[in-house]
Write a protein that holds these residues in place. Structure first.
Motif, PDB file in Angstrom:
ATOM      1  N   ARG A  20     -56.299  76.674 -36.532  1.00 24.29           N
ATOM      2  CA  ARG A  20     -56.105  76.179 -35.167  1.00 24.29           C
ATOM      3  C   ARG A  20     -54.950  75.189 -35.114  1.00 24.29           C
ATOM      4  N   CYS A  21     -54.244  75.018 -36.195  1.00 25.56           N
ATOM      5  CA  CYS A  21     -53.182  74.020 -36.285  1.00 25.56           C
ATOM      6  C   CYS A  21     -51.987  74.435 -35.426  1.00 25.56           C
ATOM      7  N   LYS A  22     -51.811  73.793 -34.280  1.00 25.78           N
ATOM      8  CA  LYS A  22     -50.759  74.143 -33.314  1.00 25.78           C
ATOM      9  C   LYS A  22     -49.361  73.962 -33.888  1.00 25.78           C
ATOM     10  N   THR A  23     -49.162  72.965 -34.753  1.00 32.19           N
ATOM     11  CA  THR A  23     -47.822  72.695 -35.273  1.00 32.19           C
ATOM     12  C   THR A  23     -47.389  73.680 -36.349  1.00 32.19           C
ATOM     13  N   GLY A  24     -48.321  74.481 -36.837  1.00 38.19           N
ATOM     14  CA  GLY A  24     -47.955  75.531 -37.770  1.00 38.19           C
ATOM     15  C   GLY A  24     -48.427  75.302 -39.193  1.00 38.19           C
ATOM     16  N   ALA A  25     -48.242  76.344 -39.985  1.00 35.79           N
ATOM     17  CA  ALA A  25     -48.663  76.330 -41.373  1.00 35.79           C
ATOM     18  C   ALA A  25     -47.818  77.341 -42.138  1.00 35.79           C
ATOM     19  N   SER A  26     -47.911  77.263 -43.457  1.00 36.95           N
ATOM     20  CA  SER A  26     -47.262  78.274 -44.294  1.00 36.95           C
ATOM     21  C   SER A  26     -48.261  78.748 -45.332  1.00 36.95           C
ATOM     22  N   ALA A  27     -48.091  79.986 -45.764  1.00 39.73           N
ATOM     23  CA  ALA A  27     -48.945  80.578 -46.783  1.00 39.73           C
ATOM     24  C   ALA A  27     -48.057  81.286 -47.796  1.00 39.73           C
ATOM     25  N   GLU A  28     -48.339  81.057 -49.073  1.00 38.91           N
ATOM     26  CA  GLU A  28     -47.625  81.725 -50.161  1.00 38.91           C
ATOM     27  C   GLU A  28     -48.632  82.520 -50.973  1.00 38.91           C
ATOM     28  N   LEU A  29     -48.247  83.715 -51.365  1.00 44.20           N
ATOM     29  CA  LEU A  29     -49.054  84.531 -52.255  1.00 44.20           C
ATOM     30  C   LEU A  29     -48.306  84.649 -53.572  1.00 44.20           C
ATOM     31  N   LEU A  30     -48.953  84.212 -54.664  1.00 44.47           N
ATOM     32  CA  LEU A  30     -48.331  84.199 -55.987  1.00 44.47           C
ATOM     33  C   LEU A  30     -49.167  84.990 -56.977  1.00 44.47           C
ATOM     34  N   ARG A  31     -48.498  85.578 -57.955  1.00 39.24           N
ATOM     35  CA  ARG A  31     -49.195  86.175 -59.099  1.00 39.24           C
ATOM     36  C   ARG A  31     -49.471  85.059 -60.082  1.00 39.24           C
ATOM     37  N   SER A  32     -50.724  84.733 -60.308  1.00 41.51           N
ATOM     38  CA  SER A  32     -51.092  83.658 -61.226  1.00 41.51           C
ATOM     39  C   SER A  32     -50.779  84.019 -62.665  1.00 41.51           C
ATOM     40  N   ASP A  33     -50.919  85.292 -62.997  1.00 41.17           N
ATOM     41  CA  ASP A  33     -50.719  85.716 -64.375  1.00 41.17           C
ATOM     42  C   ASP A  33     -49.244  85.899 -64.733  1.00 41.17           C
ATOM     43  N   GLY A  34     -48.353  85.799 -63.754  1.00 45.73           N
ATOM     44  CA  GLY A  34     -46.922  85.912 -64.037  1.00 45.73           C
ATOM     45  C   GLY A  34     -46.105  84.818 -63.379  1.00 45.73           C
ATOM     46  N   GLY A  35     -46.727  84.118 -62.429  1.00 46.09           N
ATOM     47  CA  GLY A  35     -46.073  83.001 -61.767  1.00 46.09           C
ATOM     48  C   GLY A  35     -45.088  83.371 -60.675  1.00 46.09           C
ATOM     49  N   SER A  36     -44.897  84.654 -60.415  1.00 45.09           N
ATOM     50  CA  SER A  36     -43.895  85.045 -59.423  1.00 45.09           C
ATOM     51  C   SER A  36     -44.472  85.017 -58.002  1.00 45.09           C
ATOM     52  N   MET A  37     -43.628  84.614 -57.036  1.00 48.58           N
ATOM     53  CA  MET A  37     -44.032  84.603 -55.635  1.00 48.58           C
ATOM     54  C   MET A  37     -43.915  86.019 -55.087  1.00 48.58           C
ATOM     55  N   MET A  38     -44.972  86.478 -54.447  1.00 45.80           N
ATOM     56  CA  MET A  38     -44.977  87.817 -53.868  1.00 45.80           C
ATOM     57  C   MET A  38     -44.522  87.795 -52.416  1.00 45.80           C
ATOM     58  N   THR A  39     -44.967  86.769 -51.667  1.00 48.89           N
ATOM     59  CA  THR A  39     -44.556  86.644 -50.273  1.00 48.89           C
ATOM     60  C   THR A  39     -44.821  85.227 -49.779  1.00 48.89           C
TER      61      THR A  39
END
Length: 87
Positions: A20-39
């Motif tokens: 419900r946060c009107k000012t916004g948010a960000s979400a990151e999806l990472l591979r824990s076993d490789g450390g790379s950011m997926m999106t």
């Protein structure tokens, strides 16, 4: 705030983030076993105190993953919903 999860071979999960946060948010999806950011996605609500959501996308196993969530301002609450299915 973050949440870790694992998927077995053949498992698939679609992740959605609600807030419900009107000012916004960000979400990151990472591979824990490789450390790379997926999106990474940034999202902002349309109306004050109205819940809104964004789908991060489908994740396919096997692997270990982390969803990292960040509010653009405080306070705020998240709900991360993962729906699973088999390939």
């Amino acid at each position: 705030m973050s949440h870790d999860f694992e998927l077995e071979a053949g498992q698939q999960m679609t992740l959605s983030v609600y807030t419900r946060c009107k000012t916004g948010a960000s979400a990151e999806l990472l591979r824990s076993d490789g450390g790379s950011m997926m999106t990474k996605i940034d999202f902002v609500g349309d109306e004050e105190n109205e819940p809104y959501s964004r789908t991060i996308g489908a994740v396919v196993g096997p692997g270990s993953f982390t969803v990292k969530l960040k509010l653009m301002s405080e306070p705020g609450v998240f709900l991360v919903l993962g729906t699973t299915g088999a390939n």
